[in-house]
Design a protein around this motif. Structure first.
Motif, PDB file in Angstrom:
ATOM      1  N   VAL A   1       0.838  -1.204   0.000  1.00 27.56           N
ATOM      2  CA  VAL A   1       0.000   0.000   0.000  1.00 27.56           C
ATOM      3  C   VAL A   1       0.872   1.254   0.000  1.00 27.56           C
TER       4      VAL A   1
ATOM      5  N   GLN B   1      -4.525  -2.021  -9.705  1.00 26.15           N
ATOM      6  CA  GLN B   1      -4.229  -0.924  -8.786  1.00 26.15           C
ATOM      7  C   GLN B   1      -3.856   0.354  -9.533  1.00 26.15           C
TER       8      GLN B   1
ATOM      9  N   PHE C   1      -6.714   2.876 -10.650  1.00 25.54           N
ATOM     10  CA  PHE C   1      -7.237   3.855  -9.691  1.00 25.54           C
ATOM     11  C   PHE C   1      -6.392   5.130  -9.690  1.00 25.54           C
TER      12      PHE C   1
ATOM     13  N   SER D   1      -7.748   8.794 -10.769  1.00 20.24           N
ATOM     14  CA  SER D   1      -7.674   9.896  -9.806  1.00 20.24           C
ATOM     15  C   SER D   1      -7.005  11.117 -10.420  1.00 20.24           C
TER      16      SER D   1
ATOM     17  N   LEU E   1      -7.187  -3.850  -4.872  1.00 17.75           N
ATOM     18  CA  LEU E   1      -8.113  -2.800  -4.459  1.00 17.75           C
ATOM     19  C   LEU E   1      -7.522  -1.951  -3.326  1.00 17.75           C
ATOM     20  N   CYS E   2      -6.831  -2.603  -2.385  1.00 25.06           N
ATOM     21  CA  CYS E   2      -6.176  -1.852  -1.303  1.00 25.06           C
ATOM     22  C   CYS E   2      -5.082  -0.944  -1.862  1.00 25.06           C
TER      23      CYS E   2
ATOM     24  N   GLY F   1      -5.017   0.107  -4.887  1.00 23.63           N
ATOM     25  CA  GLY F   1      -5.706   1.091  -5.707  1.00 23.63           C
ATOM     26  C   GLY F   1      -6.165   2.294  -4.903  1.00 23.63           C
ATOM     27  N   ALA F   2      -6.649   2.054  -3.673  1.00 19.93           N
ATOM     28  CA  ALA F   2      -7.062   3.166  -2.811  1.00 19.93           C
ATOM     29  C   ALA F   2      -5.870   4.071  -2.502  1.00 19.93           C
ATOM     30  N   ALA F   3      -4.699   3.445  -2.255  1.00 17.28           N
ATOM     31  CA  ALA F   3      -3.488   4.231  -1.993  1.00 17.28           C
ATOM     32  C   ALA F   3      -3.030   4.958  -3.254  1.00 17.28           C
ATOM     33  N   GLN F   4      -3.142   4.304  -4.402  1.00 17.02           N
ATOM     34  CA  GLN F   4      -2.808   4.950  -5.680  1.00 17.02           C
ATOM     35  C   GLN F   4      -3.684   6.177  -5.899  1.00 17.02           C
ATOM     36  N   PHE F   5      -4.978   6.038  -5.618  1.00 24.60           N
ATOM     37  CA  PHE F   5      -5.912   7.150  -5.802  1.00 24.60           C
ATOM     38  C   PHE F   5      -5.476   8.352  -4.971  1.00 24.60           C
ATOM     39  N   ALA F   6      -5.147   8.087  -3.687  1.00 22.34           N
ATOM     40  CA  ALA F   6      -4.724   9.172  -2.800  1.00 22.34           C
ATOM     41  C   ALA F   6      -3.409   9.781  -3.260  1.00 22.34           C
TER      42      ALA F   6
END
Length: 254
Positions: A13, A54, A57, A61, A207-208, A210-215
């Motif tokens: 992440v 990942q 995302f 973003s 997906l986890c 991906g959330a960090a990539q988005f941020a």
């Protein structure tokens, strides 16, 4: 069920967040994310599929922020994005039938060429210049060509898109960065749809990450809009050289 321990997931992440920052500015986030997934124990095809998941995302973003900042009009890219998705899906589907080793051997030279172009060409800034290729021709050739490559291999796609927009369309660096992200998202999505059938992505891990990539992409795209070419140009050079060095080392050690 996670295929890895929570401490390894945390490191992935973190790598994804840093990759998101870098990729949203200059491309090349896969330089960090893909090796990290491989080191976590994923088989190569699984790692490629998880990386596409990942990375999707992060590019989404960045594309969203650049659109909100007025650097790109998403509707004008709808057609090219569809072409990119289809071409990348075709590249992923036909990857096993193409001379991937020959392409992989040429990649370091291409990336060094990108670094030299952005490092030494005078006058590169955020101002647009005269185009060398009209939009219809660019969308019909460069966009699907680079997306197809993204589906087959992928390293450096963002940097190659950047160079194409700057050298062929005459875009300034910030505008080129903004227009790259939606196309990169589309090619990630197209290749992921194919990989979902022919590979076994680590869905929860992806997906986890991906959330960090988005941020991370939100942070990076904000910095790019605020600072512009003064940040984008040197980071492009560093990322291209680093990716070329890694590929050369990988070929030598292999």
């Amino acid at each position: 069920m996670l295929p890895i321990g929570p401490e390894v997931l945390l490191l992935l992440v973190l790598a994804a967040f840093v990759a998101g920052v870098i990729d949203s500015i200059a491309g090349g986030g896969g330089l960090l994310a893909l090796p990290a997934i491989l080191l976590a124990g994923a088989p190569p095809v699984t790692a490629l599929a998880t990386n596409k998941l990942q990375g999707m995302f992060g590019t989404a973003s960045a594309a969203l922020h650049y659109a909100r900042a007025g650097q790109v009009e998403p509707r004008s890219q709808a057609g090219p994005a569809l072409l990119a998705a289809l071409a990348a899906g075709g590249g992923a589907l036909l990857a096993s039938h193409l001379p991937a080793e020959a392409i992989r051997a040429a990649l370091p030279l291409l990336l060094i060429g990108v670094a030299l172009y952005f490092g030494f060409r005078k006058g590169l800034d955020d101002e647009d210049r005269a185009e060398r290729m009209a939009s219809p021709a660019f969308n019909a050739t460069a966009v699907p060509g680079l997306a197809f490559y993204d589906g087959v291999l992928g390293p450096g796609t963002g940097s190659f898109y950047m160079m194409a927009f700057v050298s062929l369309r005459g875009y300034g660096l910030l505008k080129a960065t903004a227009h790259t992200k939606l196309l990169n998202f589309a090619s990630n999505l197209g290749s992921l749809l194919v990989f979902a059938f022919v590979a076994s992505p680590w869905w929860l891990v992806g997906l986890c990450m991906g959330a960090a990539q988005f941020a991370g992409a939100q942070v990076g795209s904000r910095l790019a809009v605020r600072i512009g070419a003064r940040m984008i140009r040197p980071l492009l050079v560093v990322v291209s050289v680093a990716l070329a060095t890694r590929l050369l080392w990988q070929a030598w050690s292999g």
